[in-house]
Design an enzyme around this catalytic site. Structure first.
Site, PDB file in Angstrom:
ATOM      1  N   LYS A   1      61.328  52.047 -14.915  1.00 43.68           N
ATOM      2  CA  LYS A   1      60.035  52.450 -15.492  1.00 43.68           C
ATOM      3  C   LYS A   1      59.517  53.687 -14.769  1.00 43.68           C
ATOM      4  CE  LYS A   1      55.536  50.356 -16.681  1.00 43.68           C
ATOM      5  NZ  LYS A   1      54.702  49.135 -16.540  1.00 43.68           N
TER       6      LYS A   1
ATOM      7  N   SER B   1      52.847  47.390 -20.794  1.00 46.70           N
ATOM      8  CA  SER B   1      53.138  48.815 -20.677  1.00 46.70           C
ATOM      9  C   SER B   1      54.617  49.119 -20.428  1.00 46.70           C
ATOM     10  CB  SER B   1      52.307  49.410 -19.551  1.00 46.70           C
ATOM     11  OG  SER B   1      52.687  48.855 -18.309  1.00 46.70           O
TER      12      SER B   1
ATOM     13  N   SER C   1      52.490  43.312 -18.201  1.00 47.71           N
ATOM     14  CA  SER C   1      53.263  44.481 -18.637  1.00 47.71           C
ATOM     15  C   SER C   1      54.778  44.344 -18.565  1.00 47.71           C
ATOM     16  CB  SER C   1      52.849  45.715 -17.823  1.00 47.71           C
ATOM     17  OG  SER C   1      51.642  46.217 -18.326  1.00 47.71           O
TER      18      SER C   1
END
Ligand SMILES: [Zn+2]
Lengths: 478, 487
Positions: free
Chosen positions: B78, B153, B177
């Site tokens: 990420k 996210s 997330s």
């Protein structure tokens, strides 16, 4: 004045740990701009702080030396504000649970002792430095000091005069030096004070409105700033106006203060617990070890010098005002066994040199061992008083070992009787006028010839021996 | 079957037995990434670095007998996790050109295991969002159906694993997330206990809630990644000592005697009926293997969403204050003075959702409001923790849906922040309490989109959660996307 002056100080002290508070960067003062920083103290994204345990230790040490209670549980908080020298746009500090609280410091005002309360001592980090370009077009930032560990000492409003404020700061400075948590170099900003001051009408119970004066960095300036602020407030009150609660900046060159911000512009720092640092729990063992490491503080040392070593109070005061000096004194006294002699030398010869060359000479070349050695050589009659002074001069200049200096310059006292007799005879022969003065009963001539003889021996004669021989020689003319 | 569909375990076996080379494998994945560019999972693909890393991994595989099962395995990370010399953007204009000079501890650990970084994964800006639509790089599309969101996210991470664009991925979970996108994309996502995995190098959103965790194709892979990333880090003062263990050990899926609590607040009217049915079916399969199911209650859960948004936004308002245009990141070059430099750089550098949260957090911490907002939220937080604690006296694991619905359509909630926030109702409480929780795929809704079941445990009970997850996986099987035409 019809008013009582009420003063409290907030004193910021940089701790002299070897690394910064949350990273491994060097904590040394100076350096090319931005060479003593790393992603952590620069607040780069993703980095995290790790508390330097020495910072905790030094803070507790300072707290214990000021008779504070030590919180078993304490925490860090973020103080949020934007300023370019704050790399994270918040300062890690302690808000409601400081590590040290409820202490006191005794100060000497005239011949009285006064106790000043210490409300709290907490840990925080220092910021960098903004440098404004001379053409006014650019501002540069040096982050070398960013993340330097600081403690903030907050006193109770127990001070009643600008002089007391200065004395307290001086006293706290020497406590911090003795405990070796800070080098307290005010000119480098490692010790600076904010003065909170209000006036209270004599006899009245209600307190006046308080102002805060920021970042004062000399003892003299604290006294001057407090004096000027007391007068300013008295002037305002005297003309029937109100004092406003505000933050002011002291300009020591101009000798006056200027408003920085009023109450309405007071910052909202949005304090909240620092989530990147766990709470601090101090255990008994750690506390005991710190307690054991606290040396005798200046007041206790001074009493010992006066009562046990027979040093005059004035001298003891001066010697203990500086830990290096006191350490030199104690060690030299041990080495030469005559504290009074050492104290006399420190009060005259050494102080003169410190005034000329700065305090650094105590760290660099002069120490208790070599001073003690020189003085005991003198006491044993191996070198003269004048030679001792000369050795100290060379020592300060070059750092050469005193034994070497004596050897190299031939300063050892000349006791070879034949040589002394020869020198004295020559002096008498070269000064017939003095001889005839002596013969005509003028005793002063002896002093003159004595001086000449010592000079002929290059100052290395033993004065007692030279005087005896001179007298004997002169008597042979009678 | 494409090599990229295989789990880490399967792929690792092929690497060790020389059935495939590490470089060849990495190139297969890079090809797959190019073919699936429409998913928009990656923000940065680092082809050269990946091939170099694969070459090094191959050398390790060739020279050593005892290599990590992650050696040579291609992964994605990420884009809020710092990777030295590789751009790390947080999907924000603020950090669009930010290349860190340091790496996150977990990236260092994974590199040492020989894992190969393919690139950095798309996300909601600064991890603030539940759909990976708040990103300057464009929305991520759900690999199961491109009209739907991948969740957020960590939408890039979950979609990359689901679409076989990485053998596994790392995400971060502040309020769901990792779990929510894992649920939407039909993959396994674990949010570890707070403090189990180092946060050093994770660009902070809300420091007291953030935690890095794995997203993987199956439970065994998840355990294997945990073995590589869990453990104390001296660079992170909030990381804990002595709690990491061997997560692969005893991973047999035995659930007899297991006491499972089902909080009624997680099976409320917000729960989509279709999703509820899939969850109940998974629970039944656990029951049939000897677990006992009992309804329980966590009454303060209803306050979890507001408490979460207040606390996370408060911390974010402080964490994101450092983006001032001075040392790094976006800077408005026309500012005439320092106030303008701050104002314009932040105005232009941050997206609307980030600004919304900074405003909320600044407000919640302000004097006069702090007691009513931030401090009250802290009280709710501690009550929620206590309620979980007492529940764990009776139950080993708490089970619930990960999300009230399957993935929603792109754009559907974009202009309604409150609706978007409510998507987190089942996930945020776990972060407030610092607990571990895993989302395991357990079936599909009638719309053909995946459903995840959430298993919540006591602090450091990851092994147990993985074990229960293993049982569900055994009963229901992995969810796999039909390969696209031409692949
Ligand atoms: Zn540093």
């Amino acid at each position: 004045m019809d008013y009582d002056i009420i003063i409290g100080l907030e004193i910021h002290v940089e701790l002299k740990t070897s690394s910064k508070i949350f990273c491994g960067c060097s904590n040394e003062f100076g350096g090319e701009p931005n060479t003593r920083c790393c992603p952590i103290c620069l607040g780069m994204p993703g980095t995290l702080p790790v508390l330097n345990k020495k910072v905790l230790e030094y803070t507790i040490k300072a707290g214990l030396a000021m008779q504070c209670k030590i919180a078993k549980f304490s925490k860090f908080d973020r103080k949020n504000y934007f300023y370019p020298d704050m790399s994270k746009a918040y300062q890690v500090s302690q808000y409601d649970l400081p590590i040290c609280y409820d202490g006191y410091v005794d100060i000497d005002v005239g011949d009285k002792t006064k106790r000043i309360g210490i409300e709290r001592i907490h840990i925080e980090e220092d910021a960098g430095k903004l440098i404004h370009d001379s053409n006014g077009q650019e501002s540069l930032i040096d982050y070398n000091r960013c993340g330097v560990p600081l403690i903030e000492i907050v006193t109770r409003p127990d001070l009643r005069s600008p002089e007391e404020a200065k004395i307290l700061l001086e006293t706290i400075k020497s406590i911090l030096e003795y405990t070796e948590v800070s080098d307290c170099k005010m000119q480098e900003g490692s010790l600076r004070a904010d003065v909170n001051l209000s006036l209270k009408r004599k006899g009245s119970k209600s307190l006046g409105v308080r102002t805060e004066m920021k970042n004062i960095n000399s003892l003299r300036a604290v006294q001057r700033a407090a004096q000027a602020e007391a007068e300013r407030q008295a002037g305002i009150l005297g003309s029937g106006c109100e004092v406003y609660q505000e933050t002011r900046r002291w300009d020591d060159n101009k000798g006056e203060s200027f408003i920085m911000r009023g109450k309405e512009e007071a910052m909202d720092y949005r304090f909240f617990p620092e989530p990147d640092l766990p709470p601090v729990c101090v255990d008994e063992k750690f506390l005991k070890a710190i307690q054991a490491s606290i040396p005798q503080l200046p007041r206790q040392r001074r009493e010992r010098y006066v009562n046990d070593l027979g040093i005059p109070r004035y001298d003891a005061d001066l010697i203990t005002s500086n830990k290096h000096l006191a350490d030199v004194f104690e060690r030299a006294s041990e080495v030469c066994g005559n504290p009074k002699l050492v104290s006399n030398w420190i009060m005259t010869d050494i102080m003169r040199r410190i005034n000329e060359k700065g305090e650094e000479i105590l760290n660099s070349h002069i120490n208790g061992d070599n001073l003690g050695w020189i003085l005991s050589s003198m006491e044993r009659g191996e070198i003269t008083h004048a030679s001792a002074i000369q050795v100290i001069d060379v020592l300060i200049e070059t750092g050469e070992e005193p034994g070497n200096i004596i050897e190299r310059l031939g300063l050892k006292v000349q006791r070879d009787e034949a040589l002394v007799v020869k020198a004295v005879k020559e002096v008498i022969n070269k000064n017939p006028q003095a001889l005839s003065d002596y013969l005509s009963g003028k005793e002063k001539a002896v002093g003159f010839l004595m001086g000449k003889s010592m000079a002929a021996l290059k100052g290395r004669g033993d004065p007692i021996q030279v005087r005896e021989i001179l007298k004997k020689e002169l008597q042979s003319y009678l | 079957m494409s090599i990229c569909k295989k789990t880490i375990m399967e792929t690792s076996e092929l690497l060790r037995t020389k059935k495939i080379g590490a470089v060849e494998l990495t190139k297969e994945y890079l090809k797959n990434i190019r073919k699936n560019a429409d998913i928009n999972a990656y923000v940065t693909v680092c082809e050269n670095e990946a091939v170099n890393a694969a070459e090094s991994a191959q050398k390790l595989l060739d020279s050593e007998d005892e290599v990590s099962p992650l050696c040579g395995i291609p992964m994605g990370i990420k884009d809020n996790i710092c990777t030295k010399d590789i751009r790390t953007t947080c999907a924000s204009k603020m950090l669009e050109n930010f290349t860190p000079s340091y790496s996150a501890t977990i990236y260092n650990k994974l590199q040492r295991s020989g894992a190969v970084l393919l690139g950095k994964l798309n996300m909601d800006e600064f991890a603030m969002g539940s759909s990976t639509e708040y990103t300057i790089f464009g929305s991520v599309h759900n690999p199961w159906n491109g009209e739907y969101v991948a969740g957020g996210s960590s939408g890039g991470s979950a979609s990359a694993v689901a679409a076989n664009l990485a053998a596994f991925a790392l995400g971060s979970d502040t309020g769901g997330s990792i779990r929510q996108p894992a649920s939407f994309c039909g993959v396994v996502g674990l949010k570890p206990t707070y403090g189990l995995v180092s946060r050093f190098g994770l660009i902070a959103f809300a420091s007291s809630l953030d935690q890095i965790g794995p997203i993987s194709k199956d439970i065994t892979d998840c355990a294997l990644i945990m073995n590589a990333i869990a453990g104390h880090d001296p660079k992170d003062s909030t990381s804990v000592k002595g709690h990491a263990s061997d997560y692969l050990e005893d991973l047999d899926g035995k659930v007899d005697q297991l006491r499972i609590g089902l909080p009624m607040e997680f099976f409320d009217s917000a729960l989509d009926g279709d999703v509820g049915a899939v969850i109940r079916n998974a629970l039944k399969s656990l029951e049939s293997r000897g677990a006992t199911l009992s309804e329980c209650s966590l009454p303060s859960i209803k306050n979890a969403v507001p408490a979460y948004y207040l606390i996370s936004s408060s911390e974010a308002s402080s964490n994101l204050a450092r983006y001032d245009g001075i040392r790094f990141g976006y800077r408005n070059e026309n500012a005439k003075n320092i106030a303008d430099l701050y104002r314009l750089s932040r105005k232009e550098g941050f997206g609307s959702e980030v600004k919304r949260r900074i405003l909320l957090g600044t407000y919640a911490l302000s004097s006069g409001y702090q007691d009513e907002l931030y401090k009250k939220a802290l009280k709710v937080r501690s009550i929620i923790s206590q309620e979980f604690n007492s529940a764990f006296e009776k139950y080993d694991v708490i089970a619930a849906p990960t999300c009230p619905t399957t993935a929603f359509k792109l754009g559907e909630k974009l202009n309604d922040p409150l609706k978007m926030y409510l998507n987190d109702i089942y996930t945020v409480a776990v972060n407030l309490a610092g607990l571990p929780a895993i989302s395991v795929p357990c079936g599909k809704g009638k719309n053909g989109l995946p459903v995840g079941i959430q298993l919540i445990g006591k602090p450091f009970s990851e092994k147990l959660l993985l074990n229960v997850g293993k049982r569900i996986e055994k009963e229901i099987g992995r969810l796999e996307i039909e390969q696209k035409e031409g692949l």
